[in-house]
Write an enzyme that holds these catalytic residues in place. Structure first.
Site, mmCIF file in Angstrom:
data_model
loop_
_atom_site.group_PDB
_atom_site.id
_atom_site.type_symbol
_atom_site.label_atom_id
_atom_site.label_comp_id
_atom_site.label_asym_id
_atom_site.label_seq_id
_atom_site.Cartn_x
_atom_site.Cartn_y
_atom_site.Cartn_z
ATOM 1 N N CYS A 182 -8.027 5.036 -0.529
ATOM 2 C CA CYS A 182 -7.718 4.004 -1.520
ATOM 3 C C CYS A 182 -8.771 2.901 -1.595
ATOM 4 O O CYS A 182 -8.664 2.005 -2.431
ATOM 5 C CB CYS A 182 -6.354 3.399 -1.230
ATOM 6 S SG CYS A 182 -5.038 4.640 -1.209
ATOM 7 N N HIS A 322 -4.584 -6.033 -2.121
ATOM 8 C CA HIS A 322 -4.313 -4.593 -2.085
ATOM 9 C C HIS A 322 -2.818 -4.354 -2.294
ATOM 10 O O HIS A 322 -2.438 -3.451 -3.036
ATOM 11 C CB HIS A 322 -4.781 -4.009 -0.759
ATOM 12 C CG HIS A 322 -4.626 -2.531 -0.662
ATOM 13 N ND1 HIS A 322 -5.270 -1.658 -1.500
ATOM 14 C CD2 HIS A 322 -3.874 -1.751 0.172
ATOM 15 C CE1 HIS A 322 -4.956 -0.413 -1.197
ATOM 16 N NE2 HIS A 322 -4.097 -0.445 -0.188
ATOM 17 N N GLU A 333 -1.472 -7.982 5.147
ATOM 18 C CA GLU A 333 -2.641 -8.438 4.399
ATOM 19 C C GLU A 333 -2.674 -9.962 4.285
ATOM 20 O O GLU A 333 -3.743 -10.573 4.376
ATOM 21 C CB GLU A 333 -2.666 -7.812 3.009
ATOM 22 C CG GLU A 333 -3.909 -8.176 2.210
ATOM 23 C CD GLU A 333 -3.973 -7.500 0.857
ATOM 24 O OE1 GLU A 333 -4.986 -7.695 0.147
ATOM 25 O OE2 GLU A 333 -3.016 -6.772 0.498
ATOM 26 N N LYS A 355 -0.659 -3.991 -8.818
ATOM 27 C CA LYS A 355 -0.029 -2.676 -8.650
ATOM 28 C C LYS A 355 1.445 -2.731 -9.031
ATOM 29 O O LYS A 355 2.073 -1.695 -9.256
ATOM 30 C CB LYS A 355 -0.181 -2.177 -7.217
ATOM 31 C CG LYS A 355 -1.593 -1.784 -6.805
ATOM 32 C CD LYS A 355 -1.618 -1.227 -5.396
ATOM 33 C CE LYS A 355 -3.022 -0.840 -4.954
ATOM 34 N NZ LYS A 355 -3.884 -2.007 -4.672
ATOM 35 N N HIS A 360 -0.097 2.468 -8.064
ATOM 36 C CA HIS A 360 -1.230 2.559 -7.143
ATOM 37 C C HIS A 360 -2.116 3.725 -7.565
ATOM 38 O O HIS A 360 -1.729 4.886 -7.456
ATOM 39 C CB HIS A 360 -0.711 2.746 -5.720
ATOM 40 C CG HIS A 360 -1.757 2.643 -4.662
ATOM 41 N ND1 HIS A 360 -3.102 2.468 -4.927
ATOM 42 C CD2 HIS A 360 -1.655 2.682 -3.289
ATOM 43 C CE1 HIS A 360 -3.769 2.413 -3.802
ATOM 44 N NE2 HIS A 360 -2.916 2.546 -2.792
ATOM 45 N N PHE A 421 -6.305 4.904 3.767
ATOM 46 C CA PHE A 421 -6.032 5.764 4.914
ATOM 47 C C PHE A 421 -7.343 6.090 5.622
ATOM 48 O O PHE A 421 -8.365 6.317 4.982
ATOM 49 C CB PHE A 421 -5.381 7.071 4.463
ATOM 50 C CG PHE A 421 -3.911 6.972 4.124
ATOM 51 C CD1 PHE A 421 -3.240 5.773 4.190
ATOM 52 C CD2 PHE A 421 -3.204 8.103 3.742
ATOM 53 C CE1 PHE A 421 -1.889 5.687 3.879
ATOM 54 C CE2 PHE A 421 -1.850 8.041 3.428
ATOM 55 C CZ PHE A 421 -1.188 6.822 3.493
#
Length: 434
Positions: A182, A322, A333, A355, A360, A421
């Protein structure tokens, strides 16, 4: 950023998203707080734990001829659509057809011509041609190897989008694809900045694309308990920072931008949307899926972005986070933002999480959210987080909610964060063009 370092500017923007088929329609929908999430109308969809996603607002078939579309994976088709919009927005002429007939066209050449030797491409995807890979295997099993399309490999490879764009626009300075889940397209922007700074190119088409809304993907993320299961009200499923958030919503789309050296842009009288000031990277080296709970890796990426851009924490007035709408990730975050900028500076800036409306886009998320960050700086408005009805008690920073937030006038800056990831952390810094 040293005083003698080449300044990189953004002169073109393009996108096709769940909210609209281009940048203006996407931006308008964001400011209106609209959702691009809807129920899937697949056969046997009830077999899936999650039955909704953020699908494209405009199908590629409406913009790309059928003959060309047959040779493109869905993610490649939408990458071309976004790149064409960004190219036109930058004021460039259609690419000239090169010797051998590849790339370009023979039509009118209104606009500035770009030297292909000084033009690069960096376009990323976290997954690549998933639809092609799975559909081709189904064809093989059901009809035999002779019926598999000979375009299968170029359609499924992650670098296919970058390759098609480089061919169409005649970009020979370099064509690259960085794959970091991502964080992929945010990393592509950073690489594009470096291509210009190091003198490899004057102009770079960069961004990301993803189109993997497929039963296997829905099942895979579903069994991980990563997706929201709000099947009864999908448009309200993505809700970063809300107490009742229960996972992210899978989306698809592409976003591109044209980066140029300031000297090149000024010489042709280009409109400048923003300054691509710098990029910071780090790796958690912690877990293949879970982020480091300390948030230190994310904080390092933000600190390095500031250092690369020559900015201070006090220069940052806004962050497009994010924030995927997962219970743990959103709060982690915010902790990393405070660690990176310091408590005082962090409490003075405003944060959004778009998002909540787009879903996403995985490998395409960083590019789309960078485009949105640039528009926020240019227009002086930050879209509000949608579906934020009951703020999580652990949220102690300023989240934009209710209605868009006006940004201050003057030379301000913002960050866009993307985490993937594998422990990939990328933060991109942009400055308002004044």
């Amino acid at each position: 950023m040293s005083t003698n370092q080449t300044k990189v500017v953004v002169t073109g923007l393009g996108a096709t998203t769940p909210l609209g088929g281009d940048v203006p329609s996407t931006w308008s929908a964001l400011l209106a707080g609209e959702s691009g999430v809807r129920k899937l109308d697949w056969e046997n969809v009830d077999r899936l734990p999650v039955r909704f996603a953020a699908q494209l607002a405009v199908e590629p078939s409406e913009l790309i001829p059928k003959a060309q579309l047959r040779r493109l994976d869905r993610c490649q088709a939408i990458a071309l659509i976004a790149a064409r919009e960004a190219w036109k927005d930058a004021g460039f002429a259609p690419p000239v057809k090169r010797k051998g007939g590849k790339g370009g066209d023979d039509g009118p050449k209104d606009g500035f011509q770009v030297d292909g030797e000084r033009l690069g491409v960096v376009v990323s995807s976290g997954i690549g041609g998933l639809h092609t890979a799975l559909n081709s295997y189904d064809t093989f099993r059901e009809k035999g190897w002779q019926r598999v399309t000979p375009f299968t490999v170029p359609m499924l490879m992650p670098n296919g989008s970058s390759g098609h764009i480089s061919i169409e626009f005649g970009a020979t300075a370099g064509s690259h694809t960085l794959v970091s889940a991502c964080a992929s397209s945010a990393e592509a922007i950073g690489y594009a900045i470096d291509m210009i700074r190091t003198g490899r190119a004057d102009v770079v088409i960069c961004g990301g694309t993803e189109a993997c809304i497929h039963p296997l993907q829905m099942a895979s993320f579903g069994v991980m308990r990563a997706l929201s299961t709000r099947n009864d009200e999908p448009e309200r499923a993505s809700r970063p920072y809300d107490k009742n958030r229960d996972g992210f919503v899978l989306g698809e789309g592409a976003a591109m931008m044209i980066l140029e050296s300031e000297e090149h842009a000024r010489a042709r009288g280009a409109r400048v949307h923003a300054i691509a000031a710098g990029c910071g990277y780090s790796a958690d080296a912690y877990d293949i899926v879970l982020p480091d709970p300390s948030g230190e890796g994310q904080a390092k990426a933000m600190r390095r972005a500031l250092a690369d851009a020559g900015l201070t924490p006090e220069d940052i007035v806004h962050i497009n986070a994010h924030a995927t709408s997962t219970p743990a990730g959103d709060i982690a975050e915010l902790t990393s933002i405070k660690a990176a900028l310091g408590e005082e500076a962090a409490r003075k800036l405003c944060i959004t999480a778009t998002k909540s409306m787009t879903g996403h886009l995985l490998g395409g998320a960083g590019a789309l959210e960078s485009v949105i960050t640039i528009l926020s700086l240019r227009e002086g408005l930050v879209p509000a987080v949608a579906n934020l009805e009951d703020l999580d008690d652990e949220v102690d920073l300023d989240i934009v909610r209710g209605e868009p937030r006006k940004l201050p006038d003057g030379p301000i800056a913002a960050l866009n964060n993307s985490f993937g990831f594998g422990g990939h952390n990328v933060s991109v810094a942009f400055q308002r063009a004044v």
